[in-house]
Structures are given as C-alpha cells and as structure tokens.
Design a protein around this motif. Structure first.
Motif, PDB file in Angstrom:
ATOM      1  N   SER B  29       0.821  -1.190   0.000  1.00 20.95           N
ATOM      2  CA  SER B  29       0.000   0.000   0.000  1.00 20.95           C
ATOM      3  C   SER B  29       0.859   1.245   0.000  1.00 20.95           C
ATOM      4  N   TRP B  89      -3.646   9.215   4.332  1.00 16.77           N
ATOM      5  CA  TRP B  89      -3.852   8.628   3.013  1.00 16.77           C
ATOM      6  C   TRP B  89      -3.176   7.263   2.970  1.00 16.77           C
ATOM      7  N   ALA B  91      -3.557   3.691   0.445  1.00 18.21           N
ATOM      8  CA  ALA B  91      -4.317   3.052  -0.622  1.00 18.21           C
ATOM      9  C   ALA B  91      -3.560   1.853  -1.152  1.00 18.21           C
ATOM     10  N   SER B 142      -8.271   4.410   2.269  1.00 14.03           N
ATOM     11  CA  SER B 142      -8.681   5.741   1.806  1.00 14.03           C
ATOM     12  C   SER B 142      -9.338   5.781   0.431  1.00 14.03           C
ATOM     13  N   VAL B 143      -9.467   4.653  -0.230  1.00 19.07           N
ATOM     14  CA  VAL B 143     -10.023   4.707  -1.581  1.00 19.07           C
ATOM     15  C   VAL B 143     -11.145   3.714  -1.820  1.00 19.07           C
TER      16      VAL B 143
END
Lengths: 251, 490
Positions: B29, B89, B91, B142-143
């Motif tokens: 990630s 953040w 992802a 976060s996505v």
C-alpha cells in the motif's frame, strides 16, 4: 421414575435448612399430590427438582430414571423430561409465545440428538394442543406471559407442558390465581396428559384442585419432611381438620 | 453460581476471539506523509485530481480545525488523539481509482469475499436473477476500490459512485450539496473530516425514480496508524426513493484506529431515503486494548415537503462510538425516523443517539433506541428533540430502552427536549431492565441453553428495531448481536 432419598437443602449461603430429610418415590403412571402449610418447603422442593441454583443440597440424592439428577444442569434435566409448571410464570417481553414454544421444543430435540421440527409439523402440534386449552391464535402471538391474566398464564404453562411431552411433570400451585372455570380447563389439560409413561407431582395448598386432578397418593409436607402419606381421602381429611395435627407431629 | 453470573463470565471471556473480521490483508500500500498539515491536504487532493475549489475548501476546513477544541461533553474517555501521528492517506498500490471488476487486485476481491460482501456482478446475473440484488461500493482504507452495478443503475438515471469520482464527473452536483447539511464548522470531527476526507460514496436519485436495487457501501480499514475519513453524500430528488446500507469492519490491532466520517442526506419534496448501518468495527480486546475510535457525524435534511428520512443502525463494534444520526425536518409534513440498537461489551464506550430538529409545520418524528450493555461497557443514549417557532403541530414519539447484562456495565439516558411552539406534542418513554435470574432459569427449565436464553431475550428486546432493517440485513444483524454478546453462539 423419581426417587428422592433423605434430601436436605437450604437457601444458598444461609444456615436454616428448609428440607430436612425428604423421602419420596414416584413411579411412572402415578400422580402424587404434595400438600402442606405455607413455609413447609413445597416450592423449594420443586425448585430443587428443576435445578434452580438459589438452593444448596446438603445431603441426600435425587434419582431420575436411575440417574443422579442433582448433577445435571437445568436445561439437561428439561431435555431428559423434567418439566416444572411455575407458580408465577415469568414474562419474556418481545418474544411471541409461539416463538418461545418453537425455541424450547427445538432446543430439547437438539439436546436429545433429534431433528428440529419442520414449521408445518410444529404448527400442527401447537394448534392441536392450543385448542384443548382454549388458547387462541392471538394469545400465541403475544409476548410470553406479558400482560397475561392469571388464567392465561397457567394455560400457557400447561400448553408448554403438553407440547414438550415431559416424563415427569411438577406442578407448583397451578391452582393459585385461577377462578373455577379456568381451574376446570387447566385440570382437564393436565388430566389429558396423564398416562402410563408419565409421572406427576402436584403441589398445592388446597384440596379443590384434587377434585379435578385426582391423585393416586397424597403426602403431607411439614417443616421440610413428609410426615404422612395416604390416598386421596387424606386430602379430604386435611380440608376438614387443617394442618394443625401434622405441624405438631413434625415439631 | 447464578445463571446470569455464568453468562456474564462467558461474555467476559469472548470479544477478541469472537471478532471474525480481525484479519489483515497483506497488500502493498501507498501512504501519504504522516501528520496533519497543508502539505498533507495538497498531496491528498492532488492524488485524487480534485478541482481547485475542493482543495481550497479542504484547506479552509484545516485552518478552522486548527482553531477548534476537542469536545468533552460525551460520556466517553480516551487518551488525547495525536493528529500528527496519523496517516491521512493509504491506498492499495494497485488501485488507480475505481475501475471495472476484472481489473481489481484479486487479493482485494478475496478480502471482500472473506468478509461476505458480494462484489461479483456476473455470478448474480448468470442464470436466475436473485430478487434482492445489492450494488456495492467497496472502500478500502482511503479509496474506493470498486463499485458494482454502476452501468445498470445508470440506465435508471441513478448515479452511484465514489465521491472522488463524483468530484471529477459531477462537480456541480457535489459543489451544490457538499457541506449543505453538515457545514464545515459543524463540529470538531466534521471539520477534520472536511479537511482530510479521502473517499466515500455518492448517490444521486433523479426526480421520480425509485432506485431499482439496494445500494450499499462497505468500509474496511486495513492499514496501521491510518485514519479513515469517509464522506458520503446522498441526494434524493423530488418523488424519488432509495434504500442504502452501510457496513464496516477493521482488522484486530493493538493500537486504536480513528474513523471520523461525515454522511449528508438531502431529501427533496416527496422523496424518501432509508439509511441502514451495521457497524462492526473492531471493538478492542478483552482488556480494552485497541479498537476503533468512531467519531461520526450523520445528518439528513428533509428539505422538501412530505420528505422522509429514516435511520436504522445496529452498532456492535468500536472501542468508542460518538454518533448521532439526525434529521432536520425543514419541509412541511416531513418525517424523520431513528431506529437504533447499540450493543456494548468488554470495555466499549458508546455515546450515541439522535437529533430531531423540527422546523416545518406538521413535521413528525419517531425515535426507538435500544441499548444493550454487557461486560464493563458504558452505553449512553443522548438525544435532542426540538420544535422551532414555526413548527406548528410538530410531533415526536421517543422510546429509549436499556438492557443490562451483568453488574459491571452502565446504561445512561440523556434526553433533551426543547419546544418553542405550543402546538408541538412530544412524548418520551424510557425503561431500563436487566436479564433477571428468574428469566434465565425459566428459559433453562424449558430446555434452552444459556446462550439460547440470552439470545432469545435479547432478540425480544430489539425486535422493534430489527423489523425496520431490510430483510437480508435483519438476519445478519440478529446473528451479529448474538455473537457480540455470547461465547459460543453463531
């Protein structure tokens, strides 16, 4: 079926003994009545048989079909066929009577290694049993015992008893809070369940219940002991003379 | 040992082992820099190719956040959160924005399969079409990794996508409604969310359309030391209807993870939004270590006449829950509903409830809250019902019931009622009860095991609310409640 030998018991963590050496044998097919004044230990005996843990057995044993019943948890006793009709049935809010019946029947079946009931089979049984006891569909949809009248509560108890098909039925003051009509319906329900394979212990203050449910044997419990046993006429004698004679004998 | 006591012992012995979603997905990630700063926000906004106005909106929120104090009125206690020690953040590397199902990393698909979330469209479409299909937006850290049934929904005119995609594809719609229900400065956590929100769902139902299937978003926090800040925006145009479900889980970790979401709903004339949540974040282990801090602002605006918003929530997870899904009943004849089951066990702390703000004439609302506390948990219902001057004939009915299991837990009810209009009628009922030894003994005597008895009594207690959930969810919710409270059921 049921053998109680020299049973002594007290309320957990209290000194005073409530049962002080009860001996009682009930065979399959028999109905025994236990009578006695307030505080003689009648309800205590029923709770101990059902396994309520507010009580402590200090001596003696209870055999149910030859097995030591005191070692079993309450739900194990129930699955083995022990049923207690409560003097004061407990309210279970939000749980429809029907749902409770299904859960209880299936819980016992599972414990005995049997398949759970199909919905149609279950419905058929409930409808048949309910009609004998004058229990309406509406009542079955209401939460168990919540807002039930005295008569409805007792009929619901006997409905459960007939659906669970126990081997040993203990009825704790089932006549309390019943008017004459309700008493008749409940008694008829109980009488329907009498059979050669089933034993019953009927606990009561009053003789009137025994006019409807005629016992094979009557016992007088006083101060934690059975002080006299006899046939159904003993109940009539008690009705006439009261418990005074026996209270003195026990003292 | 009394029966209830034994049940409590069993309940105490569980939590961690019972949390089935505690696994970690091993996936490479990408994280942004640690800490909360203008730089973090510019990085985040750039990552998402956001329009300039969005970046400015965020930065404005950050500046305001830095002026704010953390609120302390809730009945929860936790060590101060160090916002500079968090990542904002994270992802999965393989994701470059939502794409078609075929392109999603198989590791991610496997994760959702393990969680029991149906992401596959093909299987469901093949052969006989199941009656209840659910479109899912899957948000991982976060996505948003994928949104299913997008094309089919589009045919009905329904927009269902991640909010990041909506910012790119439908910026005018987002700009018009974002922050219109929960303003940037509404509260501490909402302001934080406004600055750093990463992803979430966007739903737009056009005029007169009844959304052809249930919409659902599934939130998963995977990464360590990462906050999840999702933002959901649902707009129901005149005469439309949508039912939306939200689910959440997180891995079992020793440290606490922060989740600060904002959900905004807008219902225009005659529109109806039904929003259901099954919240099952990791609640922490049996010593109270770890678990999610859940600080969420959810609010619906019944902006139009005869509009209706209904919140249903089943809360079983999180170490701390701070959440008050509310309705602003602005439209004439508008209606707000709040049905809630909050289960707390172990060392969980729940401070949850609702606000019904009556502004419009003849607006009505109904609140049914069921709190169940076990273990050493504290469970608080906090609710506000208010009628403003113009809210003639506003009506509210509130029922708050609490059920206690054991000696070491607590239940608290804090209702606020304010009426500035003499014709408003508010009713409030509250009860607190315990599963009694007598109830347990009665059930056991009928052959139920202790687990079955507790489950039966608890299910009876929450029945009114469970009935409000969509069918598939109701069964899940019932199971979840049993698992949350029991040693061996489920």
């Amino acid at each position: 079926m049921l053998e109680i030998k020299n049973l002594h018991a007290r309320i957990a963590e209290e000194e005073t003994e409530i049962l002080r050496g009860v001996n009682l044998t009930v065979n399959a097919g028999e109905v025994h009545a236990i009578m006695g004044p307030n505080g003689s230990g009648k309800s205590t005996l029923s709770y101990i048989l059902a396994g309520k843990d507010d009580y402590e057995v200090t001596e003696g044993e209870v055999l149910f079909n030859g097995e030591n019943m005191l070692d079993m948890d309450p739900d194990e006793r129930a699955a083995a066929g022990m049923f207690l009709a409560f003097q004061y049935p407990i309210e279970i809010p939000g749980v429809a009577t029907m749902e409770f019946l299904k859960t209880a029947m299936n819980a016992q079946r599972k414990a005995r290694g049997e398949d759970v009931l199909s919905i149609p089979d279950f419905m058929k049984r409930v409808k048949a049993a309910a009609s004998h006891l004058n229990v309406s569909m509406d009542m079955l949809k209401r939460p168990l015992n919540v807002g039930f009248s005295g008569g409805e509560k007792k009929r619901a108890e006997i409905l459960q008893m007939s659906l669970l098909e126990p081997k040993l039925c203990v009825l704790d003051e089932t006549d309390s809070g019943l008017d004459i009509d309700a008493l008749r319906i409940v008694s008829e329900g109980v009488n329907k369940l009498r059979g050669p394979e089933r034993a019953m212990v009927v606990i009561t203050h009053y003789q009137r219940l025994l006019d409807h449910i005629v016992p094979d044997v009557v016992h007088v419990l006083s101060k934690g002991r059975i002080v006299k046993s006899g046939d159904k006429d003993l109940a009539l004698e008690l009705e006439k003379n009261g418990y005074a004679d026996y209270v003195d004998t026990a003292a | 040992m009394p029966a209830v006591q034994e049940t409590i012992e069993q309940v105490k012995a569980i939590d961690v082992d019972q949390y089935k979603y505690g696994f970690v997905t091993d996936i490479e990630s990408e994280k942004g820099a640690k800490g909360l700063s203008e730089e973090t926000i510019r990085f985040l906004s750039a990552k998402k190719n956001e329009p300039e106005w969005m970046t400015e909106w965020r930065l404005d929120a950050l500046r305001r956040f830095q002026q704010m104090e953390e609120p302390d009125w809730a009945r929860v206690s936790y060590p101060k959160i160090d916002f500079d020690d968090l990542y904002y953040w994270a992802a999965p590397k393989s994701v470059e924005g939502p794409k078609s199902l075929d392109e999603v990393d198989p590791e991610l698909l496997a994760t959702y399969e393990k969680l029991g979330i149906p992401l596959a469209e093909q299987e469901m479409l093949a052969g006989v079409e199941p009656k209840n299909r659910v479109a899912v937006d899957a948000v991982f850290d976060s996505v948003s990794v994928v949104t299913t049934f997008k094309e089919e929904l589009k045919k009905a005119g329904v927009i269902f996508c991640s909010i990041s995609e909506a910012l790119r594809e439908y910026p005018d719609l987002v700009k018009k409604y974002l922050g219109s229900v929960v303003p940037v400065t509404d509260n501490y956590y909402a302001t934080l969310n406004s600055a750093v929100f990463s992803d979430g769902s966007f739903v737009y139902i056009p005029e007169g359309v009844r959304c052809p299937m249930e919409l659902s978003t599934y939130f998963r926090i995977n990464e360590q030391n990462t906050g999840q800040f999702e933002r959901t925006l649902i707009i129901a145009e005149k005469g439309s209807y949508v039912s939306y479900l939200e689910g959440c889980t997180a891995p079992q970790r020793d440290e606490n993870q922060l989740h600060a979401a904002v959900v905004e709903l807008v219902a225009l004339d005659d529109a109806e939004i039904k929003y259901s949540t099954v919240q099952n974040w990791f609640p922490g282990d049996k010593e109270g270590k770890g678990g999610i801090y859940n600080f969420v602002t959810k609010r619906g605006d019944c902006r139009g006449k005869n509009s209706k918003i209904s919140w249903t929530q089943v809360e079983t997870g999180s170490a701390i829950t701070w959440k008050y899904p509310s309705c602003i009943l602005r439209g004439e004849n508008s209606r707000g509903e709040f049905y809630s089951i909050a289960v707390s066990n172990g060392y969980q702390q729940v401070d949850s409830g609702t606000k019904m703000i009556h502004l419009g004439k003849n607006s009505s609302s109904r609140i049914i809250s069921k709190g169940i506390s076990a273990g050493r948990s504290q469970n608080t219902y906090r609710g506000l019902v208010s009628a403003h001057r113009k809210a003639s004939n506003a009506r509210n009915f509130t029922q708050c019931d609490s059920l206690l299991i054991g000696q070491d837990c607590g239940a608290h009810t804090v209702p606020y009622i304010e009426s500035k209009n003499a014709s408003a009628q508010f009713e409030h009922e509250a009860t607190t009860s315990k599963i009694s030894d007598d109830q347990m003994f009665y059930c056991l005597q009928r052959g139920l095991s202790e687990e079955e008895a507790v489950a039966l009594i608890v299910n009876g207690f929450v029945k009114d609310v469970i009935q409000q959930l969509p069918m598939e969810f109701a069964v899940e919710a019932q199971k979840l409640i049993s698992i949350s409270l029991e040693g061996s059921v489920g």
